[in-house]
Scaffold this active site. Sequence first.
Site, short mmCIF file in Angstrom:
data_model
loop_
_atom_site.label_atom_id
_atom_site.label_comp_id
_atom_site.label_asym_id
_atom_site.label_seq_id
_atom_site.Cartn_x
_atom_site.Cartn_y
_atom_site.Cartn_z
N ARG A 53 -14.40 41.46 -7.26
CA ARG A 53 -12.96 41.51 -7.56
C ARG A 53 -12.28 40.15 -7.35
NH1 ARG A 53 -8.60 45.45 -7.87
NH2 ARG A 53 -6.82 44.83 -6.58
N ILE A 79 -2.99 43.09 -11.24
CA ILE A 79 -4.29 43.78 -11.20
C ILE A 79 -4.03 44.99 -10.31
CG2 ILE A 79 -5.03 42.20 -9.32
CD1 ILE A 79 -7.92 42.68 -10.06
N SER A 80 -4.47 46.18 -10.76
CA SER A 80 -4.18 47.41 -10.02
C SER A 80 -4.86 47.42 -8.65
CB SER A 80 -4.66 48.62 -10.81
OG SER A 80 -4.10 48.62 -12.10
N GLN A 81 -4.27 48.21 -7.76
CA GLN A 81 -4.84 48.45 -6.43
C GLN A 81 -6.26 49.03 -6.59
OE1 GLN A 81 -2.57 51.65 -4.87
NE2 GLN A 81 -3.51 51.63 -2.84
N PRO A 82 -7.21 48.63 -5.74
CA PRO A 82 -8.59 49.12 -5.90
C PRO A 82 -8.69 50.65 -5.98
CG PRO A 82 -8.53 47.40 -4.22
CD PRO A 82 -7.11 47.65 -4.63
#
Length: 228
Positions: A53, A79-82
């Site tokens: 990531r 970028i979205s949260q994991p």
Amino acid sequence: MFAASLLSILLILHAHTEMDEYEKLRRLMVEEQIIKRGIKDREVIRAMLKVPREKFVPPQERGSAYGDFPLPIGYGQTISQPYIVAYMTEQLEVKKGDRVLEIGTGSGYQSAILAEIGCEVYTVELIEELSKRAQRIIKELGYKNVHFKIGDGYQGWKEYAPYDAIIVTAAPPRIPEKLKYQMKIGGRMVIPVGDYYQYLYKIARTGKDSWKKERLIGVSFVPMVRGN
Ligand code: SAH
């Protein structure tokens, strides 16, 4: 000469410790944020453990790459949260060989997760610079199963339709009609809908003109903007 080789040894060592550090952070992220919160799909977990990531975030954000939150990637996008990436991927119920349409390439991280699972990924992004950057990173990582298009996601990507699954990673005010028709019958779409208050929906196409809609969780995505 000696100094130069010593320096290169130090650089290699440094690179290695850094790599190990990210790997540790990645494992911790998967344990604490993904598994403990109930993600069970083995392929999703394996992909989240594998994809680096930190490569998908701007250099100044690398230290936070495994944090429990979204991160800025430039051009007002994130970028979205994991956890959200893992949750949406699990809900997509995809397997190796599935054809998947993604709207909103952004950093390319979600595309890489799907590629790692073995999907044939078709990803559409409005902002050329973001798409180009994602293309470069994904190529460096060696994935050959991601196909990029710069354009308006409201149109989908008709040439390769119908798709087994569609994942939308920007929030439109309502479900785009064209996307509904680019799913296979029996296919699924996971999409955030709304403006200020958004919910994630899972839409299953049950027939030529019929869909089943299920509301999942509350989310917060950047808006899906009108192309032109
Ligand atoms: N999946 C991404 C998340 C990206 S954020 C990741 O893993 O990083 C959402 C992205 O959707 C942004 O890059 C934004 O530019 C893009 N976007 C917004 N509206 C769009 C549209 N109409 N068509 C295509 N992309 C769009």
